[in-house]
Design a protein around this motif. Sequence first.
Motif, PDB file in Angstrom:
ATOM      1  N   ASP A   1       7.356  -1.206  -5.912  1.00 37.60           N
ATOM      2  CA  ASP A   1       7.192  -0.252  -7.001  1.00 37.60           C
ATOM      3  C   ASP A   1       8.478  -0.107  -7.807  1.00 37.60           C
ATOM      4  O   ASP A   1       8.448  -0.096  -9.037  1.00 37.60           O
ATOM      5  N   GLU A   2       9.603  -0.014  -7.136  1.00 37.92           N
ATOM      6  CA  GLU A   2      10.880   0.131  -7.838  1.00 37.92           C
ATOM      7  C   GLU A   2      11.234  -1.113  -8.641  1.00 37.92           C
ATOM      8  O   GLU A   2      11.706  -1.023  -9.768  1.00 37.92           O
ATOM      9  N   ILE A   3      11.012  -2.264  -8.061  1.00 39.45           N
ATOM     10  CA  ILE A   3      11.324  -3.515  -8.764  1.00 39.45           C
ATOM     11  C   ILE A   3      10.433  -3.659  -9.993  1.00 39.45           C
ATOM     12  O   ILE A   3      10.910  -3.951 -11.098  1.00 39.45           O
TER      13      ILE A   3
ATOM     14  N   VAL B   1       0.860  -1.184   0.000  1.00 37.57           N
ATOM     15  CA  VAL B   1       0.000   0.000   0.000  1.00 37.57           C
ATOM     16  C   VAL B   1       0.898   1.237   0.000  1.00 37.57           C
ATOM     17  O   VAL B   1       1.884   1.296   0.737  1.00 37.57           O
ATOM     18  N   PRO B   2       0.590   2.261  -0.822  1.00 37.98           N
ATOM     19  CA  PRO B   2       1.509   3.365  -1.075  1.00 37.98           C
ATOM     20  C   PRO B   2       2.217   4.062   0.084  1.00 37.98           C
ATOM     21  O   PRO B   2       3.408   4.263  -0.025  1.00 37.98           O
TER      22      PRO B   2
ATOM     23  N   PHE C   1       7.704 -11.210 -16.474  1.00 34.99           N
ATOM     24  CA  PHE C   1       8.035 -10.989 -15.062  1.00 34.99           C
ATOM     25  C   PHE C   1       7.251  -9.811 -14.489  1.00 34.99           C
ATOM     26  O   PHE C   1       6.886  -9.811 -13.317  1.00 34.99           O
ATOM     27  N   TYR C   2       7.004  -8.810 -15.320  1.00 36.56           N
ATOM     28  CA  TYR C   2       6.235  -7.639 -14.899  1.00 36.56           C
ATOM     29  C   TYR C   2       4.812  -8.047 -14.510  1.00 36.56           C
ATOM     30  O   TYR C   2       4.324  -7.692 -13.439  1.00 36.56           O
ATOM     31  N   VAL C   3       4.174  -8.816 -15.357  1.00 36.75           N
ATOM     32  CA  VAL C   3       2.803  -9.270 -15.094  1.00 36.75           C
ATOM     33  C   VAL C   3       2.779 -10.218 -13.895  1.00 36.75           C
ATOM     34  O   VAL C   3       1.922 -10.104 -13.013  1.00 36.75           O
ATOM     35  N   LEU C   4       3.724 -11.139 -13.831  1.00 38.83           N
ATOM     36  CA  LEU C   4       3.782 -12.070 -12.699  1.00 38.83           C
ATOM     37  C   LEU C   4       4.049 -11.337 -11.385  1.00 38.83           C
ATOM     38  O   LEU C   4       3.545 -11.740 -10.326  1.00 38.83           O
ATOM     39  N   GLY C   5       4.824 -10.259 -11.427  1.00 37.18           N
ATOM     40  CA  GLY C   5       5.078  -9.466 -10.224  1.00 37.18           C
ATOM     41  C   GLY C   5       3.819  -8.815  -9.694  1.00 37.18           C
ATOM     42  O   GLY C   5       3.574  -8.803  -8.480  1.00 37.18           O
ATOM     43  N   TYR C   6       3.025  -8.270 -10.595  1.00 36.72           N
ATOM     44  CA  TYR C   6       1.765  -7.674 -10.156  1.00 36.72           C
ATOM     45  C   TYR C   6       0.780  -8.727  -9.657  1.00 36.72           C
ATOM     46  O   TYR C   6       0.056  -8.497  -8.688  1.00 36.72           O
TER      47      TYR C   6
ATOM     48  N   VAL D   1      11.573  -3.620 -14.004  1.00 35.20           N
ATOM     49  CA  VAL D   1      11.260  -4.740 -14.901  1.00 35.20           C
ATOM     50  C   VAL D   1      10.330  -4.275 -16.017  1.00 35.20           C
ATOM     51  O   VAL D   1      10.464  -4.700 -17.164  1.00 35.20           O
ATOM     52  N   GLY D   2       9.386  -3.378 -15.700  1.00 34.38           N
ATOM     53  CA  GLY D   2       8.466  -2.875 -16.711  1.00 34.38           C
ATOM     54  C   GLY D   2       9.136  -2.000 -17.756  1.00 34.38           C
ATOM     55  O   GLY D   2       8.675  -1.912 -18.891  1.00 34.38           O
ATOM     56  N   SER D   3      10.233  -1.351 -17.382  1.00 35.93           N
ATOM     57  CA  SER D   3      10.927  -0.495 -18.344  1.00 35.93           C
ATOM     58  C   SER D   3      11.724  -1.313 -19.363  1.00 35.93           C
ATOM     59  O   SER D   3      12.056  -0.814 -20.428  1.00 35.93           O
ATOM     60  N   ARG D   4      12.028  -2.542 -19.020  1.00 34.71           N
ATOM     61  CA  ARG D   4      12.712  -3.442 -19.948  1.00 34.71           C
ATOM     62  C   ARG D   4      11.652  -4.154 -20.753  1.00 34.71           C
ATOM     63  O   ARG D   4      10.802  -4.804 -20.206  1.00 34.71           O
ATOM     64  N   HIS D   5      11.721  -4.005 -22.038  1.00 30.61           N
ATOM     65  CA  HIS D   5      10.687  -4.594 -22.881  1.00 30.61           C
ATOM     66  C   HIS D   5      11.093  -6.016 -23.261  1.00 30.61           C
ATOM     67  O   HIS D   5      11.915  -6.615 -22.590  1.00 30.61           O
ATOM     68  N   SER D   6      10.540  -6.551 -24.240  1.00 33.17           N
ATOM     69  CA  SER D   6      10.733  -7.917 -24.741  1.00 33.17           C
ATOM     70  C   SER D   6      10.126  -8.921 -23.771  1.00 33.17           C
ATOM     71  O   SER D   6       9.046  -8.711 -23.249  1.00 33.17           O
ATOM     72  N   TRP D   7      10.816  -9.979 -23.463  1.00 34.63           N
ATOM     73  CA  TRP D   7      10.233 -11.055 -22.657  1.00 34.63           C
ATOM     74  C   TRP D   7      10.191 -10.737 -21.173  1.00 34.63           C
ATOM     75  O   TRP D   7       9.612 -11.501 -20.395  1.00 34.63           O
TER      76      TRP D   7
END
Length: 68
Positions: free
Chosen positions: A35-37, A25-26, A51-56, A41-47
Amino acid sequence: MRGFRKAMPFTFGCFVVGGLALSGVPPFSGFFSKDEILAFVGSRHSWYTIFYVLGYIGAFLTAIYTFG
């Protein structure tokens, strides 16, 4: 743990604050680390999007089992 709030209100408050931090929570510390992690990961594109979706999804599941 019914009645925990009435029996030990200070401990109950500490558990709630800890659960909010764990859930990300913020205003709590868990938000800034997750948020930082996820932003990195979200700023790195491709595959890395996987990991971005799994993190959320993992953050959402953490919130569910903490307060469920």
